[in-house]
Design a protein around this motif. Sequence first.
Motif, PDB file in Angstrom:
ATOM      1  N   VAL A  21       0.831  -1.201   0.000  1.00 25.22           N
ATOM      2  CA  VAL A  21       0.000   0.000   0.000  1.00 25.22           C
ATOM      3  C   VAL A  21       0.869   1.257   0.000  1.00 25.22           C
ATOM      4  O   VAL A  21       0.541   2.261  -0.637  1.00 25.22           O
ATOM      5  N   PHE A  22       2.006   1.195   0.709  1.00 27.61           N
ATOM      6  CA  PHE A  22       2.913   2.342   0.746  1.00 27.61           C
ATOM      7  C   PHE A  22       3.388   2.711  -0.658  1.00 27.61           C
ATOM      8  O   PHE A  22       3.363   3.882  -1.048  1.00 27.61           O
ATOM      9  N   PHE A  23       3.805   1.718  -1.418  1.00 25.74           N
ATOM     10  CA  PHE A  23       4.312   1.997  -2.760  1.00 25.74           C
ATOM     11  C   PHE A  23       3.195   2.455  -3.698  1.00 25.74           C
ATOM     12  O   PHE A  23       3.407   3.337  -4.541  1.00 25.74           O
ATOM     13  N   ILE A  24       2.020   1.861  -3.559  1.00 30.73           N
ATOM     14  CA  ILE A  24       0.910   2.264  -4.420  1.00 30.73           C
ATOM     15  C   ILE A  24       0.524   3.718  -4.151  1.00 30.73           C
ATOM     16  O   ILE A  24       0.216   4.480  -5.073  1.00 30.73           O
ATOM     17  N   ASN A  25       0.570   4.118  -2.878  1.00 29.31           N
ATOM     18  CA  ASN A  25       0.134   5.460  -2.496  1.00 29.31           C
ATOM     19  C   ASN A  25       1.286   6.436  -2.292  1.00 29.31           C
ATOM     20  O   ASN A  25       1.102   7.492  -1.690  1.00 29.31           O
ATOM     21  N   LEU A  26       2.451   6.092  -2.802  1.00 26.20           N
ATOM     22  CA  LEU A  26       3.624   6.940  -2.595  1.00 26.20           C
ATOM     23  C   LEU A  26       3.412   8.352  -3.143  1.00 26.20           C
ATOM     24  O   LEU A  26       3.941   9.329  -2.608  1.00 26.20           O
ATOM     25  N   ARG A  27       2.617   8.460  -4.191  1.00 25.69           N
ATOM     26  CA  ARG A  27       2.398   9.783  -4.801  1.00 25.69           C
ATOM     27  C   ARG A  27       1.718  10.753  -3.843  1.00 25.69           C
ATOM     28  O   ARG A  27       1.861  11.981  -3.983  1.00 25.69           O
ATOM     29  N   PHE A  28       0.983  10.218  -2.871  1.00 22.58           N
ATOM     30  CA  PHE A  28       0.281  11.115  -1.948  1.00 22.58           C
ATOM     31  C   PHE A  28       1.236  11.882  -1.044  1.00 22.58           C
ATOM     32  O   PHE A  28       0.860  12.934  -0.508  1.00 22.58           O
ATOM     33  N   GLN A  71      -8.072  13.578  -7.673  1.00 25.12           N
ATOM     34  CA  GLN A  71      -8.946  14.650  -8.155  1.00 25.12           C
ATOM     35  C   GLN A  71      -8.979  15.865  -7.215  1.00 25.12           C
ATOM     36  O   GLN A  71      -8.836  17.007  -7.689  1.00 25.12           O
ATOM     37  N   PRO A  72      -9.172  15.689  -5.893  1.00 31.40           N
ATOM     38  CA  PRO A  72      -9.123  16.864  -5.020  1.00 31.40           C
ATOM     39  C   PRO A  72      -7.797  17.601  -5.083  1.00 31.40           C
ATOM     40  O   PRO A  72      -7.757  18.824  -4.933  1.00 31.40           O
ATOM     41  N   TYR A  73      -6.708  16.860  -5.307  1.00 37.06           N
ATOM     42  CA  TYR A  73      -5.407  17.523  -5.404  1.00 37.06           C
ATOM     43  C   TYR A  73      -5.338  18.405  -6.656  1.00 37.06           C
ATOM     44  O   TYR A  73      -5.036  19.597  -6.579  1.00 37.06           O
ATOM     45  N   VAL A  74      -5.639  17.819  -7.797  1.00 32.96           N
ATOM     46  CA  VAL A  74      -5.522  18.558  -9.064  1.00 32.96           C
ATOM     47  C   VAL A  74      -6.522  19.707  -9.121  1.00 32.96           C
ATOM     48  O   VAL A  74      -6.164  20.866  -9.392  1.00 32.96           O
ATOM     49  N   PHE A  75      -7.790  19.412  -8.858  1.00 34.14           N
ATOM     50  CA  PHE A  75      -8.812  20.451  -8.935  1.00 34.14           C
ATOM     51  C   PHE A  75      -8.650  21.475  -7.810  1.00 34.14           C
ATOM     52  O   PHE A  75      -8.997  22.647  -7.980  1.00 34.14           O
ATOM     53  N   GLY A  89      10.474  -0.334 -11.178  1.00 35.32           N
ATOM     54  CA  GLY A  89       9.889   0.707 -12.009  1.00 35.32           C
ATOM     55  C   GLY A  89      10.302   2.102 -11.564  1.00 35.32           C
ATOM     56  O   GLY A  89      10.655   2.951 -12.386  1.00 35.32           O
ATOM     57  N   ILE A  90      10.259   2.339 -10.251  1.00 34.23           N
ATOM     58  CA  ILE A  90      10.674   3.644  -9.726  1.00 34.23           C
ATOM     59  C   ILE A  90      12.137   3.911 -10.057  1.00 34.23           C
ATOM     60  O   ILE A  90      12.506   5.003 -10.521  1.00 34.23           O
TER      61      ILE A  90
END
Length: 238
Positions: A79-86, A115-119, A219-220
């Motif tokens: 989950v950490f790697f999947i959500n690293l972008r947050f 979406q909340p981040y971009v918008f 990948g990273i």
Amino acid sequence: MHHTQRLYRDFRAGAQTVLPVLLGIVPFALIAGVAAVRLGFSPWIASALSVFVFAGAAQLATLQLLHDGAPLLIILVTVFFINLRFMMYSASIAPHFRGASAGTRAGLAYFLTDQPYVFGLYGFTERPMLASRIAFYLGVALPLWCCWQLGTIIGAQAGARLPEAWNLEFAIPLVFLAMIIPAIRDKASVAAATVGGLVAVAGHGLPWNLGLIGGALAGIASGVVVEWLLGETEASDG
């Protein structure tokens, strides 16, 4: 009263901004609910998990790992790697909420998704007041959250009534593919997706989704290396 009306307008503006996106969220949420039930979870547990793990890709990965009996550490690392972008999202958006209480920032962080981040950043440029920014952000985030929760509940309830022979679990990798493809925009992302995908496929037989973790790391690393090489090439050409 005037202040309240202004905040309501900011909230409504955020809701109107996110409205077109909600149509794409519904099938994703339905699949998350259906997949949870088909992996052996009750509809109510599937719905509760959707509240506690409000992150679509991480939610699906968590369900699969729980079903496979993976240790808690493996689940957390995945989950950490999947959500690293947050982490990057949080660092970028935090200055716009400077002055808010710690409790308020924690609540806003719970609703932080793509979406909340971009918008949110888009709407903050014309809203210098903290309260207006919060109202706009919640206008984006709350409809999205409600849509996701309702979709998951409906999917979970429907999934419990679908025939076993339908085997809808295959929808999970399709959802991930649908999320990844639009993000592949340059050479670095192509390298990251290619190397990460190959490593993940090669490690498919490993227990507890270790192939996914290895693919994420590879990948990273490849994306960073390609980005660095391109930067060096541009610097030498300049």
